[in-house]
Write a protein that holds these residues in place. Structure first.
Motif, PDB file in Angstrom:
ATOM      1  N   ARG A 218     111.405  51.444  -3.915  1.00 56.71           N
ATOM      2  CA  ARG A 218     111.684  53.021  -3.443  1.00 56.71           C
ATOM      3  C   ARG A 218     110.210  53.592  -3.620  1.00 56.71           C
ATOM      4  NH1 ARG A 218     115.930  54.916  -6.833  1.00 56.71           N
ATOM      5  NH2 ARG A 218     117.187  53.413  -7.817  1.00 56.71           N
ATOM      6  N   LEU A 219     109.323  53.128  -4.155  1.00 55.01           N
ATOM      7  CA  LEU A 219     107.785  53.982  -3.842  1.00 55.01           C
ATOM      8  C   LEU A 219     107.688  53.272  -2.135  1.00 55.01           C
ATOM      9  CD1 LEU A 219     106.035  52.421  -7.298  1.00 55.01           C
ATOM     10  CD2 LEU A 219     107.124  54.616  -6.264  1.00 55.01           C
ATOM     11  N   ALA A 220     107.767  52.317  -1.603  1.00 55.24           N
ATOM     12  CA  ALA A 220     108.051  51.970   0.252  1.00 55.24           C
ATOM     13  C   ALA A 220     107.759  53.175   0.428  1.00 55.24           C
ATOM     14  CB  ALA A 220     108.469  50.625   0.580  1.00 55.24           C
ATOM     15  N   THR A 221     109.169  54.188   0.089  1.00 53.92           N
ATOM     16  CA  THR A 221     109.224  55.303   1.011  1.00 53.92           C
ATOM     17  C   THR A 221     109.270  56.286   0.513  1.00 53.92           C
ATOM     18  OG1 THR A 221     111.459  55.543  -0.928  1.00 53.92           O
ATOM     19  CG2 THR A 221     111.323  54.368   1.090  1.00 53.92           C
ATOM     20  N   ALA A 222     107.919  56.528  -0.531  1.00 50.90           N
ATOM     21  CA  ALA A 222     106.887  57.765  -0.711  1.00 50.90           C
ATOM     22  C   ALA A 222     105.953  57.342   0.028  1.00 50.90           C
ATOM     23  CB  ALA A 222     106.995  57.863  -2.643  1.00 50.90           C
ATOM     24  N   PRO A 223     105.763  58.872  -0.250  1.00 54.03           N
ATOM     25  CA  PRO A 223     104.264  58.623   0.935  1.00 54.03           C
ATOM     26  C   PRO A 223     103.127  58.690   0.370  1.00 54.03           C
ATOM     27  CG  PRO A 223     105.003  61.220  -0.464  1.00 54.03           C
ATOM     28  CD  PRO A 223     105.961  60.322  -0.535  1.00 54.03           C
ATOM     29  N   ARG A 224     101.977  58.336   1.706  1.00 56.08           N
ATOM     30  CA  ARG A 224     101.091  57.401   0.400  1.00 56.08           C
ATOM     31  C   ARG A 224     100.107  58.167  -0.550  1.00 56.08           C
ATOM     32  NH1 ARG A 224      99.436  52.841   2.930  1.00 56.08           N
ATOM     33  NH2 ARG A 224     100.712  51.443   4.421  1.00 56.08           N
ATOM     34  N   THR A 225      99.867  59.702   0.066  1.00 49.14           N
ATOM     35  CA  THR A 225      99.708  60.609  -1.235  1.00 49.14           C
ATOM     36  C   THR A 225     100.154  61.608  -0.791  1.00 49.14           C
ATOM     37  OG1 THR A 225      97.683  61.975  -1.246  1.00 49.14           O
ATOM     38  CG2 THR A 225      97.651  61.202   0.466  1.00 49.14           C
ATOM     39  N   MET A 226     100.565  62.196  -2.827  1.00 48.04           N
ATOM     40  CA  MET A 226     101.329  64.089  -2.415  1.00 48.04           C
ATOM     41  C   MET A 226     100.029  65.117  -1.730  1.00 48.04           C
ATOM     42  SD  MET A 226     104.253  64.165  -3.102  1.00 48.04           S
ATOM     43  CE  MET A 226     104.308  65.653  -3.502  1.00 48.04           C
ATOM     44  N   PHE A 227      99.097  64.253  -1.465  1.00 54.92           N
ATOM     45  CA  PHE A 227      98.118  66.405  -1.573  1.00 54.92           C
ATOM     46  C   PHE A 227      97.101  65.509  -0.482  1.00 54.92           C
ATOM     47  CE2 PHE A 227      99.152  65.946  -6.489  1.00 54.92           C
ATOM     48  CZ  PHE A 227      99.445  67.196  -6.335  1.00 54.92           C
ATOM     49  N   PRO A 228      98.392  65.121   1.209  1.00 51.32           N
ATOM     50  CA  PRO A 228      97.101  65.325   2.588  1.00 51.32           C
ATOM     51  C   PRO A 228      95.898  66.977   2.501  1.00 51.32           C
ATOM     52  CG  PRO A 228      99.479  65.441   2.396  1.00 51.32           C
ATOM     53  CD  PRO A 228      99.688  65.564   0.486  1.00 51.32           C
ATOM     54  N   ILE A 229      95.552  66.891   1.754  1.00 52.61           N
ATOM     55  CA  ILE A 229      95.175  68.013   2.375  1.00 52.61           C
ATOM     56  C   ILE A 229      93.757  68.261   1.671  1.00 52.61           C
ATOM     57  CG2 ILE A 229      96.379  69.711   2.490  1.00 52.61           C
ATOM     58  CD1 ILE A 229      96.242  70.377  -0.941  1.00 52.61           C
ATOM     59  N   HIS A 230      92.849  68.987   2.616  1.00 56.43           N
ATOM     60  CA  HIS A 230      90.969  69.012   0.990  1.00 56.43           C
ATOM     61  C   HIS A 230      91.121  68.933   0.775  1.00 56.43           C
ATOM     62  CE1 HIS A 230      89.333  68.549   5.868  1.00 56.43           C
ATOM     63  NE2 HIS A 230      90.350  69.809   5.810  1.00 56.43           N
ATOM     64  N   PRO A 231      90.618  67.883  -0.449  1.00 52.81           N
ATOM     65  CA  PRO A 231      90.148  68.625  -1.435  1.00 52.81           C
ATOM     66  C   PRO A 231      89.337  69.924  -2.090  1.00 52.81           C
ATOM     67  CG  PRO A 231      88.600  66.984  -1.083  1.00 52.81           C
ATOM     68  CD  PRO A 231      89.686  67.121  -0.097  1.00 52.81           C
ATOM     69  N   VAL A 232      90.036  70.030  -3.356  1.00 58.16           N
ATOM     70  CA  VAL A 232      89.698  71.310  -4.123  1.00 58.16           C
ATOM     71  C   VAL A 232      88.690  71.413  -5.022  1.00 58.16           C
ATOM     72  CG1 VAL A 232      92.071  72.863  -2.916  1.00 58.16           C
ATOM     73  CG2 VAL A 232      91.431  71.740  -5.923  1.00 58.16           C
ATOM     74  N   GLN A 233      87.541  72.010  -5.650  1.00 60.68           N
ATOM     75  CA  GLN A 233      86.938  72.167  -5.995  1.00 60.68           C
ATOM     76  C   GLN A 233      87.191  71.743  -7.636  1.00 60.68           C
ATOM     77  OE1 GLN A 233      82.915  72.716  -5.609  1.00 60.68           O
ATOM     78  NE2 GLN A 233      82.590  72.562  -8.487  1.00 60.68           N
ATOM     79  N   PRO A 234      86.773  70.706  -8.412  1.00 65.62           N
ATOM     80  CA  PRO A 234      87.277  70.271  -9.972  1.00 65.62           C
ATOM     81  C   PRO A 234      87.036  71.356 -10.855  1.00 65.62           C
ATOM     82  CG  PRO A 234      85.487  68.797  -8.845  1.00 65.62           C
ATOM     83  CD  PRO A 234      86.077  69.980  -7.969  1.00 65.62           C
TER      84      PRO A 234
END
Length: 304
Positions: A218-234
């Motif tokens: 199941r996990l093999a079909t999931a995206p490698r990351t859920m947030f392929p965007i530039h990181p925001v300020q913590p």
């Protein structure tokens, strides 16, 4: 005026043992360790009304019976010398129950305020799972007469459904005492020691291997990351909790659930996935959800 005191409940001749922690215990232990001071979010709260005329001693006796019937409530967890997490259950132990008693009859607003204070106090206090029981109880009284038991259980010992089972069982014990009847029986079920024994047996290990293989597919079909965007300020808060109060949304969710023959929780989860995927710019969404571990009949009435 509210007066606070402490009562001690003695446990003797109970089942004892040491066993490897169950997979559920290991998972929630890891969550609690990672959350650190924020682990109070894992504390689950319940309130059980006390039948009129019930004495404090009767309530304490019912609490003693409760923790004997549900061994996860008095199970401590600590790593052994090799680092493996183990569960410890002892035959003789003590449980401390706090008692809050008001010397005047409160109005509805004062009663609600005191109840909120008790909930905050119980849920915001962290458990030390290696030395403490993962269960606390507070007895609320008015003029010396018990009116409610407020209790909190660590998610390491029980989940939301399990805490409801525990609360219902305490209510049944108190009701039986008030009616002068024997304690109600419980369906045959496994305790954590029994579940751990099965999980580490050859059959349990084969079942685990099949489960892990299924999850890998199941996990093999999931995206490698859920947030392929530039990181925001913590953000200063690692964990945030909010609530959406909308009669319109509630009605729409119920309508969609009926239309597609699914639960309202499923509708909300789907909506969350759509919003998260849209904002993250992905066409597939992987969301971690808790799965029930009650596929076997022995697990359907147990508190873990």
């Amino acid at each position: 005026m509210l007066k606070a005191s402490v009562a001690t409940v003695h446990i003797a001749n109970a089942r004892a043992g040491v066993e490897r922690a169950t997979y559920g215990q290991q998972t929630m232990w890891g969550f609690a360790a990672n959350m650190g001071a924020d682990a109070y979010h894992l504390n689950l709260f319940q309130v059980v009304p006390v039948p009129t005329g019930t004495s404090t001693d009767t309530v304490l006796a019912a609490l003693r019976d409760l923790v004997l019937r549900h061994e996860s409530l008095r199970t401590r967890l600590r790593p052994d010398a090799d680092g493996a997490l183990c569960q410890h259950l002892v035959a003789a132990d003590d449980m401390t129950v706090e008692v809050w008693d008001t010397d005047e009859i409160p109005d509805e607003a004062a009663l609600a305020e005191t109840g909120q204070q008790a909930e905050t106090y119980l849920t915001r206090t962290l458990f030390r799972l290696d030395t403490d029981w993962p269960f606390r109880a507070l007895l609320g009284c008015v003029l010396g007469q018990p009116v409610a038991v407020m209790m909190v259980v660590s998610h390491v010992a029980a989940d939301h459904m399990s805490t409801r089972i525990v609360a219902d069982d305490l209510a049944a014990l108190l009701g039986a005492s008030a009616a002068g009847e024997p304690a109600p029986g419980l369906p045959p079920r496994w305790q954590p020691l029994d579940l751990a024994g099965f999980e580490h047996s050859p059959l349990g290990q084969r079942r685990l291997a099949r489960t892990m293989a299924d999850w890998q597919r199941r996990l093999a079909t999931a995206p490698r990351t859920m947030f392929p965007i530039h990181p925001v300020q913590p953000q200063p808060l690692q964990f945030w909790r909010g609530a959406l109060r909308s009669p319109a949304a509630a009605a729409a969710v119920a309508m969609l659930g009926a239309r597609y023959n699914v639960s309202t929780l499923t509708v909300l989860l789907a909506a969350q996935a759509v919003l998260l995927g849209h904002n993250a710019g992905v066409d597939r969404c992987a969301i971690e959800v808790m799965l029930p571990n009650r596929m076997r009949p022995e697990l359907r009435w147990k508190a873990i």
